[in-house]
Write an enzyme that holds these catalytic residues in place. Structure first.
Site, mmCIF file in Angstrom:
data_model
loop_
_atom_site.group_PDB
_atom_site.id
_atom_site.type_symbol
_atom_site.label_atom_id
_atom_site.label_comp_id
_atom_site.label_asym_id
_atom_site.label_seq_id
_atom_site.Cartn_x
_atom_site.Cartn_y
_atom_site.Cartn_z
ATOM 1 N N ASP A 35 34.412 58.748 38.700
ATOM 2 C CA ASP A 35 34.542 57.323 39.044
ATOM 3 C C ASP A 35 34.080 57.149 40.492
ATOM 4 O O ASP A 35 34.650 57.748 41.411
ATOM 5 C CB ASP A 35 36.007 56.891 38.885
ATOM 6 N N ASP A 113 30.808 47.055 44.723
ATOM 7 C CA ASP A 113 30.208 46.693 46.010
ATOM 8 C C ASP A 113 30.741 45.424 46.621
ATOM 9 O O ASP A 113 30.788 44.386 45.982
ATOM 10 C CB ASP A 113 28.696 46.521 45.832
HETATM 11 C C1 LIG Z 1 35.833 46.466 45.298
HETATM 12 S S1 LIG Z 1 36.436 48.096 45.445
HETATM 13 C C2 LIG Z 1 36.769 48.476 43.739
HETATM 14 C C3 LIG Z 1 37.746 49.578 43.583
HETATM 15 C C4 LIG Z 1 38.016 50.036 42.146
HETATM 16 N N1 LIG Z 1 36.859 50.673 41.565
HETATM 17 C C5 LIG Z 1 38.481 48.907 41.282
HETATM 18 O O1 LIG Z 1 37.749 48.524 40.351
HETATM 19 O O2 LIG Z 1 39.591 48.410 41.499
HETATM 20 C C6 LIG Z 1 34.960 49.059 45.770
HETATM 21 C C7 LIG Z 1 35.287 50.461 46.289
HETATM 22 O O3 LIG Z 1 34.091 51.222 46.394
HETATM 23 C C8 LIG Z 1 34.103 51.955 47.606
HETATM 24 N N2 LIG Z 1 32.710 52.255 47.964
HETATM 25 C C9 LIG Z 1 31.745 51.361 48.295
HETATM 26 N N3 LIG Z 1 30.588 51.976 48.550
HETATM 27 C C10 LIG Z 1 30.811 53.316 48.377
HETATM 28 C C11 LIG Z 1 30.009 54.487 48.490
HETATM 29 N N4 LIG Z 1 28.722 54.398 48.846
HETATM 30 N N5 LIG Z 1 30.566 55.691 48.231
HETATM 31 C C12 LIG Z 1 31.874 55.780 47.866
HETATM 32 N N6 LIG Z 1 32.698 54.706 47.732
HETATM 33 C C13 LIG Z 1 32.177 53.500 47.983
HETATM 34 C C14 LIG Z 1 34.809 51.005 48.571
HETATM 35 O O4 LIG Z 1 35.323 51.656 49.717
HETATM 36 C C15 LIG Z 1 35.905 50.428 47.671
HETATM 37 O O5 LIG Z 1 37.070 51.230 47.694
#
Ligand SMILES: C[S@@+](CC[C@H](N)C(=O)[O-])C[C@H]1O[C@@H](n2cnc3c(N)ncnc32)[C@H](O)[C@@H]1O
EC number: 2.1.1.33
Length: 209
Positions: A35, A113
């Site tokens: 994930d 994102d």
């Molecule tokens: C809007 S949150 C969604 C979290 C979770 N997947 C959910 O559906 O509840 C997006 C997550 O992706 C992480 N994220 C964004 N770009 C990333 C990257 N390049 N590598 C790892 N994590 C990333 C952010 O820090 C954030 O925790």
């Protein structure tokens, strides 16, 4: 806690050591789901506790969240769940990512994102380069699940994946979730929020051919 970090920051160029599957999981031969952007990992905890015949791996760029999630795994003595801190793009582009490909059956990008503006497009996790890396890395039949509540972002993710010859879209109607990493259709935190607020959810499944 600060919500967003800039994935293009140079501080993410250095990635942490990726352990072997047998270091991460009690039974490294189980099917593996990855994930990407797993935040605090709640979705993966829910999955790992119920589906003990799968291993689950989360990648998250916010270090504090990963530290806390790793502590929770240790305290709960959960043997089929592991978290890696860093920018998923850099991690999957690193030679060490070959370590996690064995047994990898599926990847999810759930509401990945916060970067909606065009000028921040390069900060998005799904990039043509990443999809190209995955097309070289993933074994045939590996699935990619994408889900978001932002239509523009969905169109962007769809076109980025569809432009790669090695991924084919699957008709969701024909998809049998009971055999997947998420047989009970557990929802992520963002998904629960979106449902409560009656917003749209856009999702697709792709298969590596
Ligand atoms: C809007 S949150 C969604 C979290 C979770 N997947 C959910 O559906 O509840 C997006 C997550 O992706 C992480 N994220 C964004 N770009 C990333 C990257 N390049 N590598 C790892 N994590 C990333 C952010 O820090 C954030 O925790």
């Amino acid at each position: 806690m600060r919500q967003h970090v800039n994935p293009l920051s140079r501080s993410f160029n250095q990635i942490e050591r990726i352990p072997s599957l047998s270091e991460m999981f009690a039974d490294s031969k189980l099917n593996l789901h990855l994930d990407i952007g797993c935040a605090a990992g709640d979705f993966l905890f829910d999955l790992a506790l119920v589906n003990t015949s799968w291993n689950y791996l989360g990648i998250e760029i916010r270090e504090k969240l990963v530290k806390n999630a790793k502590l929770k795994v240790l305290e709960g003595e959960i043997k089929n769940l592991y978290f890696i801190f860093g920018n998923a793009n850099n991690i999957l582009n690193d030679i060490q990512s070959k370590l996690i490909i064995k047994n990898l059956k599926s990847i999810s990008f759930n509401f990945p994102d916060p970067w909606f503006k065009k000028r921040h497009c390069k900060r998005r996790v799904i990039q043509p380069e990443l999809i190209n890396i995955l097309s070289n890395l993933l074994q045939k039949d590996t699935l990619i699940f994408i889900k978001t509540d932002v239509k523009d972002l969905f169109d962007y993710m769809e076109s980025t994946i569809s432009n790669n010859f090695y991924f084919k879209k699957i008709d969701k109607k024909d998809f049998n979730y009971s055999m997947s990493f998420n047989p009970n259709k557990v929802k992520t935190n963002r998904e629960k929020y979106v449902i409560v607020n009656q917003l749209d959810i856009f999702e697709s499944i792709y298969i590596k051919i």
